[in-house]
Design a protein around this motif. Sequence first.
Motif, PDB file in Angstrom:
ATOM      1  N   GLU A 130       7.615   0.791  15.797  1.00  0.00           N
ATOM      2  CA  GLU A 130       8.315   0.096  14.719  1.00  0.00           C
ATOM      3  C   GLU A 130       7.355  -0.639  13.799  1.00  0.00           C
ATOM      4  OE1 GLU A 130      11.323   1.928  15.537  1.00  0.00           O
ATOM      5  OE2 GLU A 130      11.576   0.409  13.970  1.00  0.00           O
ATOM      6  N   LEU A 131       6.113  -0.827  14.275  1.00  0.00           N
ATOM      7  CA  LEU A 131       5.147  -1.558  13.449  1.00  0.00           C
ATOM      8  C   LEU A 131       4.666  -0.657  12.313  1.00  0.00           C
ATOM      9  CD1 LEU A 131       3.054  -3.247  16.272  1.00  0.00           C
ATOM     10  CD2 LEU A 131       4.711  -4.341  14.735  1.00  0.00           C
ATOM     11  N   PRO A 132       4.272  -1.263  11.204  1.00  0.00           N
ATOM     12  CA  PRO A 132       3.845  -0.430  10.078  1.00  0.00           C
ATOM     13  C   PRO A 132       2.438   0.143  10.270  1.00  0.00           C
ATOM     14  CG  PRO A 132       3.575  -2.746   9.527  1.00  0.00           C
ATOM     15  CD  PRO A 132       4.212  -2.700  10.897  1.00  0.00           C
ATOM     16  N   ILE A 133       2.169   1.225   9.570  1.00  0.00           N
ATOM     17  CA  ILE A 133       0.790   1.631   9.317  1.00  0.00           C
ATOM     18  C   ILE A 133       0.343   0.750   8.164  1.00  0.00           C
ATOM     19  CG2 ILE A 133      -0.695   3.459   8.408  1.00  0.00           C
ATOM     20  CD1 ILE A 133       1.163   5.493   9.743  1.00  0.00           C
ATOM     21  N   VAL A 134      -0.741   0.024   8.351  1.00  0.00           N
ATOM     22  CA  VAL A 134      -1.211  -0.891   7.315  1.00  0.00           C
ATOM     23  C   VAL A 134      -2.445  -0.278   6.636  1.00  0.00           C
ATOM     24  CG1 VAL A 134      -2.169  -3.179   6.828  1.00  0.00           C
ATOM     25  CG2 VAL A 134      -0.287  -2.929   8.467  1.00  0.00           C
ATOM     26  N   ILE A 135      -2.423  -0.226   5.312  1.00  0.00           N
ATOM     27  CA  ILE A 135      -3.543   0.312   4.533  1.00  0.00           C
ATOM     28  C   ILE A 135      -4.158  -0.828   3.734  1.00  0.00           C
ATOM     29  CG2 ILE A 135      -4.203   1.922   2.689  1.00  0.00           C
ATOM     30  CD1 ILE A 135      -1.791   3.669   3.536  1.00  0.00           C
ATOM     31  N   LEU A 136      -5.456  -1.038   3.886  1.00  0.00           N
ATOM     32  CA  LEU A 136      -6.142  -2.082   3.110  1.00  0.00           C
ATOM     33  C   LEU A 136      -6.794  -1.451   1.893  1.00  0.00           C
ATOM     34  CD1 LEU A 136      -7.925  -4.092   5.966  1.00  0.00           C
ATOM     35  CD2 LEU A 136      -5.560  -4.214   5.144  1.00  0.00           C
ATOM     36  N   GLY A 137      -6.299  -1.802   0.709  1.00  0.00           N
ATOM     37  CA  GLY A 137      -6.887  -1.277  -0.524  1.00  0.00           C
ATOM     38  C   GLY A 137      -5.917  -0.376  -1.265  1.00  0.00           C
ATOM     39  N   SER A 138      -5.865  -0.534  -2.578  1.00  0.00           N
ATOM     40  CA  SER A 138      -4.954   0.272  -3.405  1.00  0.00           C
ATOM     41  C   SER A 138      -5.728   1.089  -4.429  1.00  0.00           C
ATOM     42  CB  SER A 138      -3.943  -0.638  -4.102  1.00  0.00           C
ATOM     43  OG  SER A 138      -4.626  -1.552  -4.953  1.00  0.00           O
ATOM     44  N   GLY A 139      -6.946   1.504  -4.066  1.00  0.00           N
ATOM     45  CA  GLY A 139      -7.710   2.403  -4.925  1.00  0.00           C
ATOM     46  C   GLY A 139      -7.272   3.837  -4.680  1.00  0.00           C
ATOM     47  N   LEU A 140      -8.074   4.790  -5.155  1.00  0.00           N
ATOM     48  CA  LEU A 140      -7.722   6.200  -4.987  1.00  0.00           C
ATOM     49  C   LEU A 140      -7.629   6.571  -3.510  1.00  0.00           C
ATOM     50  CD1 LEU A 140      -9.902   7.706  -7.855  1.00  0.00           C
ATOM     51  CD2 LEU A 140      -7.392   7.588  -7.765  1.00  0.00           C
ATOM     52  N   ALA A 141      -8.423   5.901  -2.661  1.00  0.00           N
ATOM     53  CA  ALA A 141      -8.399   6.212  -1.223  1.00  0.00           C
ATOM     54  C   ALA A 141      -7.130   5.662  -0.574  1.00  0.00           C
ATOM     55  CB  ALA A 141      -9.647   5.663  -0.539  1.00  0.00           C
ATOM     56  N   GLY A 142      -6.841   4.384  -0.800  1.00  0.00           N
ATOM     57  CA  GLY A 142      -5.671   3.759  -0.179  1.00  0.00           C
ATOM     58  C   GLY A 142      -4.375   4.431  -0.634  1.00  0.00           C
ATOM     59  N   TYR A 143      -4.185   4.534  -1.949  1.00  0.00           N
ATOM     60  CA  TYR A 143      -2.974   5.195  -2.448  1.00  0.00           C
ATOM     61  C   TYR A 143      -2.977   6.687  -2.119  1.00  0.00           C
ATOM     62  CZ  TYR A 143      -1.064   1.218  -5.127  1.00  0.00           C
ATOM     63  OH  TYR A 143      -0.490   0.030  -5.497  1.00  0.00           O
ATOM     64  N   GLY A 144      -4.176   7.283  -2.105  1.00  0.00           N
ATOM     65  CA  GLY A 144      -4.277   8.715  -1.795  1.00  0.00           C
ATOM     66  C   GLY A 144      -3.764   9.036  -0.405  1.00  0.00           C
ATOM     67  N   VAL A 145      -4.174   8.248   0.580  1.00  0.00           N
ATOM     68  CA  VAL A 145      -3.733   8.532   1.950  1.00  0.00           C
ATOM     69  C   VAL A 145      -2.249   8.218   2.093  1.00  0.00           C
ATOM     70  CG1 VAL A 145      -4.399   6.315   3.030  1.00  0.00           C
ATOM     71  CG2 VAL A 145      -4.382   8.387   4.396  1.00  0.00           C
ATOM     72  N   ALA A 146      -1.770   7.201   1.388  1.00  0.00           N
ATOM     73  CA  ALA A 146      -0.331   6.885   1.446  1.00  0.00           C
ATOM     74  C   ALA A 146       0.492   8.046   0.882  1.00  0.00           C
ATOM     75  CB  ALA A 146      -0.042   5.601   0.670  1.00  0.00           C
ATOM     76  N   LYS A 147       0.052   8.600  -0.259  1.00  0.00           N
ATOM     77  CA  LYS A 147       0.759   9.740  -0.872  1.00  0.00           C
ATOM     78  C   LYS A 147       0.797  10.933   0.064  1.00  0.00           C
ATOM     79  CE  LYS A 147      -0.310   8.820  -5.612  1.00  0.00           C
ATOM     80  NZ  LYS A 147      -1.322   9.024  -6.641  1.00  0.00           N
TER      81      LYS A 147
END
Length: 383
Positions: free
Chosen positions: A4-21
Motif C-alpha cells: 500500500e506504500l507508494p513508490i517514491v521518486i525524488l526529482g522531476s527532471g527527465l529521469a524522474g518524470y520519465g520513469v513515472a511515465k
Amino acid sequence: DKKELPIVILGSGLAGYGVAKEFRKLNTETPLLIITNDDGRSYSKPMLSAGFTKEKTAAALAMATAGDMATQLKASIRTQAEVTSIDPDAHTISLGEDTIEYCKLVIATGAKPHKAPMEGDGCDLVFSVNDLVDYDRFRQAAIGKKKVVIVGAGLIGCEFANDLRNGGYEVDVIAPSQTVLPSMLPEQPAQALRQGLEEAGVRFHLGALANRVIKNEDGVKVCLSNGEEIEADLVLSAIGLTPRVELAGKAGLAYRKGILVDRTLQTSEQDIYALGDCAEVDGLVLLYVLPLMASARALAKTLNDDITEVQYGAMPVVVKTPACPTVIATPTNQDGEWVVEGEGQDLSCKFLDADGKLKGFVLTGAKVVDKLALSKELPPMLG
Ligand code: FAD
C-alpha cells in the motif's frame, strides 16, 4: 502491508518524470509520489541551450505544470520540497521534520554545475544554466544587454556560445584548454567546430583561466590568467556538472562519481534505485537523455516486479552548434586510433581498434548525415 506504500521518486527532471511515465504504461494502480525541490514543471533540458535561437522564454519551454503532471501520471507531486535524508532500513525519507514511508525509492536528483573558482565583487553577475529557473533568471538578466562572456569551452559552453550569437549577443569564450570540447574531440574536428563558431562571430580565449570578475559601471570586467581583460554585461559559467551524490552518500549508499547502481538500476541498498545524471550505471556516468530514457524503460519494469537489466545501444551525442553541426560517439576505451577523412569543416573521424573495427566516431559539417550508418557499426555501450 508494504504494497500500500507508494513508490517514491525524488526529482522531476527527465529521469524522474520519465520513469513515472514508463511505469504508468505498465501499472496504473500502485501509488506514485514524486518529490522535487523545484516547481515540478516538465521541460526538456536540452532546449535550455537552444532557447535564444528558438526565441523561447522559460514559460514557453515549460510543457506542463506539476498539477498537469500529477493528473497525467496519476501521481501525487510535492514541489519545493527538499529531501534531507534517507533511511534504507526503515524504508523512509525525511523532508526536514516530515517523514515519508516508501515501498521502493527512486533517486533521480540529477547533477549540479561546478562553480567556477573566480574572485571579485562581480561574481553575482556570473550565471549558470542547469534548470528552467536558472534559464529564466539568465534570460531576464540578458534583456537589453549586448555582451556575454562564457567560461568553459565544453559541450554546453559551445552550445550556449552558438545560441547567444544567434540571439544577437557578442560572445567571448574563455577556457584553459587549447581546443574546444577537449575531453570529447580529437584535434581536427575540434578545430573545425572552433572555426565554425568563429565564423559565426564567437571569440575564443583558450589556454587561459578566468580568475576575477570585477563590477564596473555597466557590467563587469573579467580578468584572465594571461593578463587579458574582457568587458561584458554578463558572465555564463559552463565548466561542467557533477552528479548529486550527497543524499545517497549520507544514507550509506555506495557511490563513486555517481550513485553506484547495477544493470537493474538498483543501488547498494535493497528497494532503492537511481537513474539519470545522478547515477553511475555499471561504471558509466553519462549525462545525456538517451541513457536515462533506456534506464527509465528498464526500471519501470523492475518496479513492476519484472526485474529487467538496462541495455545501452550506441548513443551518439548531437552537439547543438548549427555553425558547425557535430555528432560525437565517444569510444569506450582508448585502444585504437583516429582516422580522419574529409576536409574543411566536413570531417568524418573514425576511431578504429587494432582489427579495424569501429569503436567511436566524430562527424562534423556535411558529414553528420553518416550518423545512422556509422551508429549501426558501433558496439553497444552496455550490451
Ligand atoms: P535533472 O533534470 O537535473 O533533475 C533533477 C531533479 O531532482 C530536479 O527536479 C531537482 O529539483 C530534483 N532534486 C535534486 N535534489 C533534490 C533533493 N534533495 N530533494 C528533492 N528534489 C531534488 N543531453 C542530451 O542528450 N542532448 C542534449 O542536447 C543535451 N543538452 C543539454 C543542454 C544543457 C544546457 C544541459 C544543462 C544539459 C543538456 N543535456 C543534453 C543533458 C540532459 O539534459 C540531462 O542528462 C538530463 O536532463 C538529466 O535529467 P535528470 O532528470 O537526471 O536530472
